[in-house]
Design a protein around this motif. Structure first.
Motif, PDB file in Angstrom:
ATOM      1  N   ASN A 127       0.843  -1.188   0.000  1.00  0.00           N
ATOM      2  CA  ASN A 127       0.000   0.000   0.000  1.00  0.00           C
ATOM      3  C   ASN A 127       0.884   1.245   0.000  1.00  0.00           C
ATOM      4  O   ASN A 127       1.634   1.487   0.943  1.00  0.00           O
ATOM      5  CB  ASN A 127      -0.896  -0.031   1.245  1.00  0.00           C
ATOM      6  N   VAL A 128       0.800   2.001  -1.063  1.00  0.00           N
ATOM      7  CA  VAL A 128       1.716   3.131  -1.218  1.00  0.00           C
ATOM      8  C   VAL A 128       1.346   4.252  -0.261  1.00  0.00           C
ATOM      9  O   VAL A 128       2.200   4.842   0.400  1.00  0.00           O
ATOM     10  CB  VAL A 128       1.671   3.649  -2.670  1.00  0.00           C
ATOM     11  N   GLU A 129       0.054   4.527  -0.184  1.00  0.00           N
ATOM     12  CA  GLU A 129      -0.364   5.717   0.535  1.00  0.00           C
ATOM     13  C   GLU A 129      -0.328   5.534   2.055  1.00  0.00           C
ATOM     14  O   GLU A 129       0.129   6.387   2.790  1.00  0.00           O
ATOM     15  CB  GLU A 129      -1.788   6.090   0.104  1.00  0.00           C
ATOM     16  N   HIS A 130      -0.843   4.390   2.490  1.00  0.00           N
ATOM     17  CA  HIS A 130      -0.983   4.197   3.930  1.00  0.00           C
ATOM     18  C   HIS A 130      -0.097   3.078   4.449  1.00  0.00           C
ATOM     19  O   HIS A 130      -0.213   2.683   5.587  1.00  0.00           O
ATOM     20  CB  HIS A 130      -2.434   3.872   4.280  1.00  0.00           C
ATOM     21  N   GLY A 131       0.727   2.551   3.597  1.00  0.00           N
ATOM     22  CA  GLY A 131       1.460   1.342   3.943  1.00  0.00           C
ATOM     23  C   GLY A 131       2.514   1.537   5.008  1.00  0.00           C
ATOM     24  O   GLY A 131       2.787   2.634   5.467  1.00  0.00           O
ATOM     25  N   GLY A 132       3.120   0.428   5.363  1.00  0.00           N
ATOM     26  CA  GLY A 132       4.159   0.445   6.371  1.00  0.00           C
ATOM     27  C   GLY A 132       4.431  -0.964   6.799  1.00  0.00           C
ATOM     28  O   GLY A 132       4.089  -1.919   6.100  1.00  0.00           O
ATOM     29  N   GLY A 133       5.027  -1.104   7.956  1.00  0.00           N
ATOM     30  CA  GLY A 133       5.346  -2.425   8.448  1.00  0.00           C
ATOM     31  C   GLY A 133       4.169  -3.057   9.155  1.00  0.00           C
ATOM     32  O   GLY A 133       3.088  -2.497   9.228  1.00  0.00           O
ATOM     33  N   ALA A 134       4.416  -4.256   9.677  1.00  0.00           N
ATOM     34  CA  ALA A 134       3.360  -4.961  10.383  1.00  0.00           C
ATOM     35  C   ALA A 134       3.922  -5.561  11.659  1.00  0.00           C
ATOM     36  O   ALA A 134       5.115  -5.862  11.738  1.00  0.00           O
ATOM     37  CB  ALA A 134       2.785  -6.057   9.499  1.00  0.00           C
ATOM     38  N   VAL A 135       3.075  -5.688  12.657  1.00  0.00           N
ATOM     39  CA  VAL A 135       3.448  -6.421  13.860  1.00  0.00           C
ATOM     40  C   VAL A 135       2.606  -7.673  13.893  1.00  0.00           C
ATOM     41  O   VAL A 135       1.391  -7.620  13.694  1.00  0.00           O
ATOM     42  CB  VAL A 135       3.184  -5.593  15.133  1.00  0.00           C
ATOM     43  N   TYR A 136       3.258  -8.798  14.086  1.00  0.00           N
ATOM     44  CA  TYR A 136       2.546 -10.067  14.098  1.00  0.00           C
ATOM     45  C   TYR A 136       2.741 -10.697  15.468  1.00  0.00           C
ATOM     46  O   TYR A 136       3.839 -11.080  15.834  1.00  0.00           O
ATOM     47  CB  TYR A 136       3.105 -10.973  13.002  1.00  0.00           C
ATOM     48  N   GLU A 159      13.394  -6.307  -6.845  1.00  0.00           N
ATOM     49  CA  GLU A 159      14.346  -6.608  -5.787  1.00  0.00           C
ATOM     50  C   GLU A 159      13.860  -6.079  -4.441  1.00  0.00           C
ATOM     51  O   GLU A 159      13.982  -6.740  -3.416  1.00  0.00           O
ATOM     52  CB  GLU A 159      15.704  -5.986  -6.132  1.00  0.00           C
ATOM     53  N   SER A 160      13.251  -4.894  -4.464  1.00  0.00           N
ATOM     54  CA  SER A 160      12.833  -4.296  -3.195  1.00  0.00           C
ATOM     55  C   SER A 160      11.703  -5.112  -2.563  1.00  0.00           C
ATOM     56  O   SER A 160      11.562  -5.133  -1.349  1.00  0.00           O
ATOM     57  CB  SER A 160      12.383  -2.856  -3.429  1.00  0.00           C
ATOM     58  N   ASP A 161      10.932  -5.771  -3.402  1.00  0.00           N
ATOM     59  CA  ASP A 161       9.833  -6.556  -2.868  1.00  0.00           C
ATOM     60  C   ASP A 161      10.332  -7.702  -1.994  1.00  0.00           C
ATOM     61  O   ASP A 161       9.632  -8.174  -1.117  1.00  0.00           O
ATOM     62  CB  ASP A 161       9.001  -7.144  -4.020  1.00  0.00           C
ATOM     63  N   ARG A 162      11.527  -8.148  -2.284  1.00  0.00           N
ATOM     64  CA  ARG A 162      12.037  -9.288  -1.518  1.00  0.00           C
ATOM     65  C   ARG A 162      12.321  -8.923  -0.068  1.00  0.00           C
ATOM     66  O   ARG A 162      12.567  -9.776   0.761  1.00  0.00           O
ATOM     67  CB  ARG A 162      13.296  -9.826  -2.173  1.00  0.00           C
ATOM     68  N   LYS A 163      12.309  -7.656   0.220  1.00  0.00           N
ATOM     69  CA  LYS A 163      12.602  -7.234   1.592  1.00  0.00           C
ATOM     70  C   LYS A 163      11.333  -7.140   2.437  1.00  0.00           C
ATOM     71  O   LYS A 163      11.365  -6.637   3.544  1.00  0.00           O
ATOM     72  CB  LYS A 163      13.307  -5.878   1.569  1.00  0.00           C
ATOM     73  N   PHE A 164      10.239  -7.616   1.916  1.00  0.00           N
ATOM     74  CA  PHE A 164       8.984  -7.563   2.670  1.00  0.00           C
ATOM     75  C   PHE A 164       9.155  -8.092   4.086  1.00  0.00           C
ATOM     76  O   PHE A 164       8.583  -7.567   5.022  1.00  0.00           O
ATOM     77  CB  PHE A 164       7.908  -8.382   1.967  1.00  0.00           C
ATOM     78  N   GLY A 165       9.915  -9.160   4.186  1.00  0.00           N
ATOM     79  CA  GLY A 165      10.086  -9.797   5.485  1.00  0.00           C
ATOM     80  C   GLY A 165      10.737  -8.896   6.517  1.00  0.00           C
ATOM     81  O   GLY A 165      10.560  -9.087   7.721  1.00  0.00           O
ATOM     82  N   ASP A 166      11.481  -7.890   6.058  1.00  0.00           N
ATOM     83  CA  ASP A 166      12.209  -7.038   6.997  1.00  0.00           C
ATOM     84  C   ASP A 166      11.302  -6.097   7.767  1.00  0.00           C
ATOM     85  O   ASP A 166      11.717  -5.504   8.750  1.00  0.00           O
ATOM     86  CB  ASP A 166      13.236  -6.189   6.233  1.00  0.00           C
ATOM     87  N   HIS A 167      10.080  -5.960   7.299  1.00  0.00           N
ATOM     88  CA  HIS A 167       9.208  -4.980   7.941  1.00  0.00           C
ATOM     89  C   HIS A 167       8.098  -5.640   8.753  1.00  0.00           C
ATOM     90  O   HIS A 167       7.098  -5.020   9.042  1.00  0.00           O
ATOM     91  CB  HIS A 167       8.605  -4.054   6.887  1.00  0.00           C
TER      92      HIS A 167
END
Lengths: 337, 303
Positions: A127-136, A159-167
């Motif tokens: 989500n570009v506008e409201h996106g961010g990290g997540a807490v699970y 390539e940047s998509d692969r960093k999803f896990g970092d957030h």
């Protein structure tokens, strides 16, 4: 809150103190007449004291009309939807999970609740506008990080998509004390600093179910209330969606031994959630959901996949509806548009 | 149908409470009322503005827009062919939305402060005809912990709301949750409205919403001017609508006619929910005439 932070006349303050009315809330609870009797102040004075207190206690934002809400550009006021990362499910949800509230995903074991939550964690980062990290927050099982990696791998285009896990911040919680402290202290800090825009609790049920026995329903309800109001406060203050996973229990009310299930935790919890989505176990066939005319769908459905049903039980912005979904390496997908 | 059940709609000057299990449509009814309050007087509405206090965060702006759009469209269709009155054309979605004053209250302290400040707000916004609190239960149930403080707070809230309702001649609509009460002696449990018995005295009209098999059903639980009866309803994109099966033969023949005719008719009547009840003695006499306070002419236009 103490009255000393408001600037009243010294005689007024003195009279209030003499009557031991130093707490703003307690003054508000009393009627004007009672305050007059207790303090000996005139009715005008009491009225002005109460007005001043009300102003200081009222929600600080100025009032809004619905039109303001609809057209606002202010991100903190805009109501937004969290995408599930599948356009078809999003369509069913009219965009996704709404911000500012608690949404619940419920269903039997192995119905795909965790899958959906993982997908939401990806959706929030896209989500570009409201996106961010997540807490699970995991209370049941270890965080399925291998599965997450798999979903990420099949979802990433760059390539940047692969960093999803970092957030995605993962927190394992095994008892109430940790959960409470996590929600009370850790979450607010994370939400403020690390641009976390989604909280997933998987699941709320586990702890509440096992740590209270049947005779303690009242205590449980109280605890649930307190806990959920904390969550709601967080969701509203930060304008983020909070997604909670709930288990199910068999529906005894029918008096039969059918497979009917209801979400666990009863009304005490149901009153607190704004949207409830239910996943059901694999269904043998979804053919009856598909129209003959639609070749694509029939082809899709004729494979060896197993389908589950995703159902909107209630949500203020959605009609009750359901759709078959399937889960593959990339995550969960709807098939009916 | 809901209108007929409520004897013509939500009464001005009174507190009306809707309660039911989650997902039954309490919030939907509130939003519908918020939109319906804007219907101009020439069409049998109140042409008023609305104060909407949201304590649960369930106010979905998209949904409200749906309903407002449907209402506006309905009246345009209705007024269009026969050289409509100006009021119809004036009513736009933007007007409706800008007439809904939204307050988000997170807890009982904020709720109380907001309600306390309402009189001065209402003086500035004299067109407000409806105050909605959705829901009254959630902030009061969590806290304060001390039961005596809680009942004191509830009493003072009820008092303030009642005074507002009569002083400014506006309708107050509250929603309440359900809670399970267990009878230890019998080992059974049943559902009761939250906030306890004392709260029940605060509202002059109470409506219970519940599921009857697969249908939504509304039951008039407490009312001063109408006999208790039930009706079914459903929720569609445009808002709350009747089901076309009539559950209670108590209603007069006028209602039957309305229901067997075009869907548009029933939605028109639904939209009239805010017609005053107590205004004229005539209105109080026959239940069947009620919701048609002034739309009979319109009704014929549609059918």
């Amino acid at each position: 809150m103490d009255i000393s932070c408001l600037h009243f006349d010294s005689t007024v303050v003195h009279a209030l103190k003499k009557a031991r009315l130093t707490d703003q809330g307690s003054i508000m609870r009393l009627s004007n007449h009672e305050v007059e009797l207790m303090t000996g102040l005139s009715s005008d004075e009491v009225q002005s004291v109460k007005d001043a207190i009300a102003v200081s206690l009222a929600p600080s934002k100025r009032h809004l009309t619905a039109l303001d809400l609809y057209t606002t550009r202010d991100k903190s006021l805009q109501q937004w939807k969290l995408s599930t990362n599948c356009p078809r499910i999003d369509k069913l949800f009219r965009g996704g999970m709404p911000s500012g509230t608690i949404s619940e995903v419920t269903g039997e074991s192995a119905s795909g609740k965790t899958q959906l939550c993982l997908q939401l964690c990806i959706g929030i980062q896209k989500n570009v506008e409201h996106g961010g990290g997540a807490v699970y927050i995991c209370t049941e099982d270890a965080f399925p990080s291998r599965r997450l990696q798999e979903i990420i791998k099949h979802n990433s285009s760059s390539e940047s998509d692969r960093k999803f896990g970092d957030h995605i911040f993962v927190e394992h919680v095994a008892d109430f004390e940790t959960l409470d402290s996590c929600v009370k202290y850790k979450l607010p800090v994370l939400l403020r600093q690390r641009s976390v825009r989604l909280v997933v609790i998987d699941s709320v049920t586990a702890l509440f179910r096992c740590q209270y026995d049947v005779s303690q329903t009242v205590e449980r309800a109280k605890h649930l209330n307190g806990f959920s109001s904390l969550l709601r406060r967080l969701a509203a203050d930060h304008n983020i969606p909070i997604v909670c996973v709930n288990q199910v229990s068999s529906d005894m009310s029918q008096g039969n031994c059918s497979n009917a299930v209801t979400p666990a935790l009863g009304l005490a919890w149901a009153n607190q959630v704004t949207c409830r989505f239910m996943l059901s176990k694999p269904v043998p066939s979804v053919e009856h959901f598909l129209r003959e005319s639609d070749n694509v769908r029939v082809k899709e459905a004729s494979g060896l996949r197993t389908y589950r049903m995703l159902k909107v039980v209630f949500a203020p912005h959605l009609p009750q509806s359901e759709t078959p979904v399937y889960i593959d390496r990339c995550g969960m997908h709807g098939i009916l548009v | 149908m809901l209108d007929a059940m409520l004897d013509g709609g939500i009464s001005l000057g009174k507190i009306t409470e809707f309660f039911g299990v989650p997902g039954i449509g309490k919030t939907q009814i509130c939003m519908q009322l918020a939109v319906a309050a804007h219907i101009p007087e020439s069409l049998g509405g109140q042409g008023g503005e609305v104060v909407y206090m949201d304590t649960e965060g369930s106010f979905m702006i998209d949904r409200l827009v749906d309903m407002a759009t449907a209402t506006v469209k309905h009246f345009q269709e209705l007024g269009g062919p026969q050289g409509s009155s100006d009021d119809v054309l004036q009513l736009s979605v933007g007007d409706i939305l800008s007439g809904i004053h939204y307050f988000r209250c997170h807890d009982h302290v904020e709720l109380q402060a907001t309600i306390h400040l309402l009189p001065s707000f209402l003086k500035d916004h004299s067109k407000v005809k409806l105050v909605i609190v959705d829901s009254i239960a959630s902030p009061l149930r969590h806290s304060p912990d001390d039961p005596s403080l809680r009942s004191q707070l509830m009493a003072s809230l009820a008092q303030t709301l009642n005074r507002l309702a009569s002083q400014f001649q506006l309708a107050v609509v509250l929603t309440n949750q359900m809670t399970t009460r267990v009878k230890p002696s019998e080992g059974t449990s049943f559902l009761v409205p939250a906030l306890g018995y004392s709260w029940g005295h605060a509202c002059s009209v109470q409506v219970l919403l519940h599921w009857q098999e697969e249908e939504r059903c509304a039951l008039l639980y407490k009312a001063t001017s109408t006999p208790s009866h039930a009706c079914k309803y459903r929720i569609k994109l445009e808002g709350i609508r009747d089901t076309f099966t009539i559950s209670e033969p108590v209603l007069s023949s006028g209602e039957h006619d309305a229901n067997t005719s075009e869907p548009a008719t029933s939605s028109l009547r639904e939209n009239q929910e805010l017609t005053t009840v107590a205004a004229t003695p005539d209105d109080l006499s026959i239940g069947g005439k009620m919701s048609g306070a002034n739309p009979p002419a319109k009704r014929q236009n549609v059918t």
